[in-house]
Design a protein around this motif. Structure first.
Motif, PDB file in Angstrom:
ATOM      1  N   GLN A   1       0.817  -1.211   0.000  1.00 17.04           N
ATOM      2  CA  GLN A   1       0.000   0.000   0.000  1.00 17.04           C
ATOM      3  C   GLN A   1       0.857   1.270   0.000  1.00 17.04           C
ATOM      4  O   GLN A   1       0.384   2.335  -0.388  1.00 17.04           O
ATOM      5  N   LEU A   2       2.100   1.128   0.428  1.00 14.45           N
ATOM      6  CA  LEU A   2       2.955   2.293   0.628  1.00 14.45           C
ATOM      7  C   LEU A   2       3.747   2.643  -0.626  1.00 14.45           C
ATOM      8  O   LEU A   2       4.037   1.784  -1.458  1.00 14.45           O
ATOM      9  N   LYS A   3       4.095   3.916  -0.721  1.00 14.50           N
ATOM     10  CA  LYS A   3       4.963   4.407  -1.792  1.00 14.50           C
ATOM     11  C   LYS A   3       6.210   5.004  -1.170  1.00 14.50           C
ATOM     12  O   LYS A   3       6.192   5.426   0.002  1.00 14.50           O
ATOM     13  N   ALA A   4       7.288   5.061  -1.945  1.00 11.73           N
ATOM     14  CA  ALA A   4       8.519   5.664  -1.445  1.00 11.73           C
ATOM     15  C   ALA A   4       8.272   7.115  -1.028  1.00 11.73           C
ATOM     16  O   ALA A   4       8.864   7.614  -0.062  1.00 11.73           O
ATOM     17  N   SER A   5       7.378   7.805  -1.737  1.00 14.95           N
ATOM     18  CA  SER A   5       7.071   9.203  -1.405  1.00 14.95           C
ATOM     19  C   SER A   5       6.401   9.333  -0.038  1.00 14.95           C
ATOM     20  O   SER A   5       6.527  10.366   0.622  1.00 14.95           O
ATOM     21  N   ASP A   6       5.689   8.278   0.398  1.00 20.12           N
ATOM     22  CA  ASP A   6       5.064   8.312   1.720  1.00 20.12           C
ATOM     23  C   ASP A   6       6.119   8.453   2.811  1.00 20.12           C
ATOM     24  O   ASP A   6       5.920   9.158   3.806  1.00 20.12           O
TER      25      ASP A   6
END
Length: 321
Positions: free
Chosen positions: A119-124
């Motif tokens: 669910q996560l992105k590097a930008s998170d």
């Protein structure tokens, strides 16, 4: 306008991030007050005598209730709390003999945890440094879990090993390759069936490189009795001999031998330098380096011979095959 499904996905991701953060905070609150560190602080305070009244802290029951509340939100992440008794540790705390226990976070369902990471992105992580800190702590939790159960068929160990590749893929995607190196190392040795030997060799600092800092074989002589110094080297020999029982670990043992030989060389040179520099002003500890040098040289020669015999044996086996 975002679809209801996408909005729900965002809400789920946010709630899971909050649940993870709350779990780590509840774990820290309990361990800070009721773990081994708190017990030792309490013992020291008791020995020093009465002092000004300390502020009232939450009781163990209250902290456990807070942990249970935090744990109730961890289901979607595949995580749970567990107590780990500090092996071999017994203390007197509040007039009673106790074995301190540490509240730990463990994986119960690796598929759910992998789903959360997806669910996560590097930008998170860039936008929320605290989330990045939580994931770093999660990686530490996973490594700790693999380390604790590596010798058993306990599902708490096998579930991490069996799903390590998928988890590693997600951590790499999030730019956490370096942080996840420990998981990768444990997983590689597990697939090679050399994890047990790796853990034993690592535990006796056979892989600690000379000059890399810390207190490895190249620096043991700086702060140890002659008996303890000999015992530390003896432990490396026991780890090497035990690891040789597994033919798959031969290459790893050779690496350990190279490192120990170099560490002994560095230690011997440093002790000889210290003896020369101190000269007639050498104190009792420094004079003990004479005995320590002999110990280091004894193991260095033993390991050089062992490495030579291993190389010969490996070459003969290659010819035979």
């Amino acid at each position: 306008m975002p679809s209801p499904d996408s909005t729900k996905g965002i809400d789920t991701k946010q709630s899971n991030c909050v649940a993870l953060r709350n779990a780590f905070q509840a774990m820290k609150n309990y361990n800070d007050q009721h773990g081994i560190g708190s017990m030792m602080a309490g013992m020291l305070s008791h020995m020093l005598g009465p002092n000004e009244e300390a502020p009232k802290k939450p009781s163990e029951v209250q902290l456990l209730q807070a942990a249970m509340i935090a744990e109730s939100s961890l289901g979607e992440l595949g995580l749970q709390f567990d107590f780990n008794e500090q092996a071999g540790v017994t203390m007197i705390h509040k007039g009673e003999i106790q074995k301190p226990k540490e509240l730990r976070l463990e994986i119960a369902d690796a598929d759910k945890l992998t789903g959360f990471l997806r669910q996560l992105k590097a930008s998170d992580l860039t936008e929320d440094p605290q989330l990045e800190g939580d994931l770093k702590q999660m990686i530490w939790v996973l490594s700790q879990q693999m380390e604790q159960y590596y010798e058993s068929s306990d599902s708490r160990g096998t579930t991490v090993v069996d799903n390590a590749n998928a988890l590693l893929g997600e951590f790499r995607r999030l730019g956490m390759d370096k942080e996840a190196e420990s998981i990768e190392t444990y997983w590689i040795h597990s697939t090679r069936r050399t994890l047990g030997e790796f853990m034993v060799l690592s535990g006796t600092q056979c892989f600690h490189k000379a000059g890399s800092g810390g207190f490895g074989p190249d620096r043991w002589h700086l702060d140890t009795t002659t008996d303890s110094y000999a015992h530390s080297w003896k432990r490396t020999a026991q780890a090497i001999q035990g690891s040789l029982q597994n033919p798959r670990a031969i290459s790893m043992v050779t690496t350990a031998l190279d490192n120990l030989i170099h560490s002994a060389e560095v230690a011997i040179a440093d002790m000889q330098r210290i003896l020369v520099e101190k000269g007639e002003e050498a104190d009792g500890y420094t004079l003990g380096h004479t005995e320590r040098i002999e110990t280091a040289r004894q193991y260095m020669e033993q390991y050089v011979d062992m490495k030579s015999r291993l190389a010969t044996s490996t070459a003969n086996n290659s010819k035979a095959n």
